[in-house]
Design a protein around this motif. Sequence first.
Motif, mmCIF file in Angstrom:
data_model
loop_
_atom_site.group_PDB
_atom_site.id
_atom_site.type_symbol
_atom_site.label_atom_id
_atom_site.label_comp_id
_atom_site.label_asym_id
_atom_site.label_seq_id
_atom_site.Cartn_x
_atom_site.Cartn_y
_atom_site.Cartn_z
ATOM 1 N N ALA A 71 -26.066 -13.732 -10.543
ATOM 2 C CA ALA A 71 -25.822 -14.360 -9.389
ATOM 3 C C ALA A 71 -24.471 -14.703 -9.035
ATOM 4 N N ARG A 74 -22.545 -11.861 -6.590
ATOM 5 C CA ARG A 74 -22.748 -11.560 -4.942
ATOM 6 C C ARG A 74 -21.589 -11.613 -4.025
ATOM 7 N N ARG A 75 -20.756 -12.220 -4.482
ATOM 8 C CA ARG A 75 -19.327 -12.484 -4.048
ATOM 9 C C ARG A 75 -18.607 -11.117 -3.927
ATOM 10 N N SER A 77 -19.847 -7.998 -3.188
ATOM 11 C CA SER A 77 -20.363 -7.104 -2.181
ATOM 12 C C SER A 77 -19.547 -7.008 -1.000
ATOM 13 N N ARG A 108 -26.049 -3.357 -8.239
ATOM 14 C CA ARG A 108 -26.993 -4.079 -7.232
ATOM 15 C C ARG A 108 -25.813 -4.970 -6.496
ATOM 16 N N ALA A 109 -24.894 -5.610 -6.947
ATOM 17 C CA ALA A 109 -24.094 -6.443 -6.272
ATOM 18 C C ALA A 109 -23.421 -5.474 -5.111
ATOM 19 N N LEU A 112 -25.382 -4.721 -1.979
ATOM 20 C CA LEU A 112 -25.638 -6.008 -0.959
ATOM 21 C C LEU A 112 -25.189 -5.589 0.519
ATOM 22 N N ARG A 113 -23.943 -5.185 0.405
ATOM 23 C CA ARG A 113 -23.142 -4.770 1.763
ATOM 24 C C ARG A 113 -22.659 -3.558 1.719
#
Length: 309
Positions: A71, A74-75, A77, A108-109, A112-113
Motif C-alpha cells: 500500500a 502506490r505513490r 506510480s 504492480r505499483a 497503476l499509472r
Amino acid sequence: MPSINSPLGAMPSRFRRERVLIVGCGDVGLRAAGLLRGRVRLMALTSSPERAPLLRQAGATPIVANLDTPATLRRLSGLATRVLHLAPPARVEGPQWWRDARTLALARAMRLRSLPSTFVYGSTSGVYGDCGGALISETRAPRPGTPRAHRRVDAERTVRWLGRAGVSARILRIPGIYAPDREGGTPRERLQKGTPVLRSEDDVYTNHIHADDLARACVAALWRGGPQRVFHASDDSELKMGDYVDLAARLYGLPRPPRIAREDAQAQLPLSLLSFMGESRRLDNTRLKRELRVRLRHPTVETGLRSGA
C-alpha cells in the motif's frame, strides 16, 4: 504536450528532465546515484527514514515506502521515467518460499499509472545453478539450486511481465561484487581467519565484478541495450575460487589458506559458504561489452585488491 515550437512555449525543465528512481539504494545504488547526480532528477526509495540525509547527500530525493507493504508503494506510480531495482528478495518460509513478493508489489505499483520507459533489475548469476565450469551465455536456461536463486528467478518473471506491458525491461545477472571500500568487498577478513578453500581438483570457477563497474553497467542499462534483454554483469577474469583467494593472499602479504577436500569442507565450513562452493560456471560478458559498452577493469581482482592494500 507543449513544445518549443508551440504558442504555449517550452515545457518547464522539471518536466523535461528524466526522472530516475533507484530502489534498493545500498552500496551499488549509491555508486550509481553518484554517476547520475546532476544529470537527471534522481529519487531513491528507502524504508528507513533515518537514511534520508544520506540519500540527499548523494543527490537523490528520498521517498519513504516499504516493498514489504504494498500500500505504501502506490505513490511510486507514474513517478519515474526509468527505474533501477536493486533490492533483494525477502527470505520467505512456508509454501511460497520461492516467490519474490517485493518485485511483484513494485511492478504492480508501476502499472497503476503511466509506465516507466525502462526498468533495470539487478538479479544474480546464481539463477543458473551448477554448470560444471562451463562458459555460458545469457541464452542458457536458469536452473536454480537454492531458495535464494529461486526467488531471483521469480523476480525475473515479474520483470518480464512488465516488459510485456510495454516497458523496456533489462536484467543484469550479477556474480560476486568486490571493492576495497565495500563492506566484505575483499577476501581479507577470510584470509585473516584462515578459512580453508577447496583443493584444486574439487574447486569451482567463480565470477566477479568491481562495484564501480557494476554501477556503470546499471546506469548504462537504463539507456542502452535492447528491450527484454539479459546481461552478464561480470568481468573478464576466469579464476577458480581458491586461486582468487590465493591471489588476494599474495597481494595482502598474508598466508595462503589451507586447501581441503570437498568432503572435509562440508564438515568444517558454514552452509552459506558451501552453497557457493557447490556451483561452478564462467560467464560470457560479450553482450554486456557490446550492447551496454561498459568498460571493465582487467585484471579486476588485482586492481581492486591493490587499491585497498
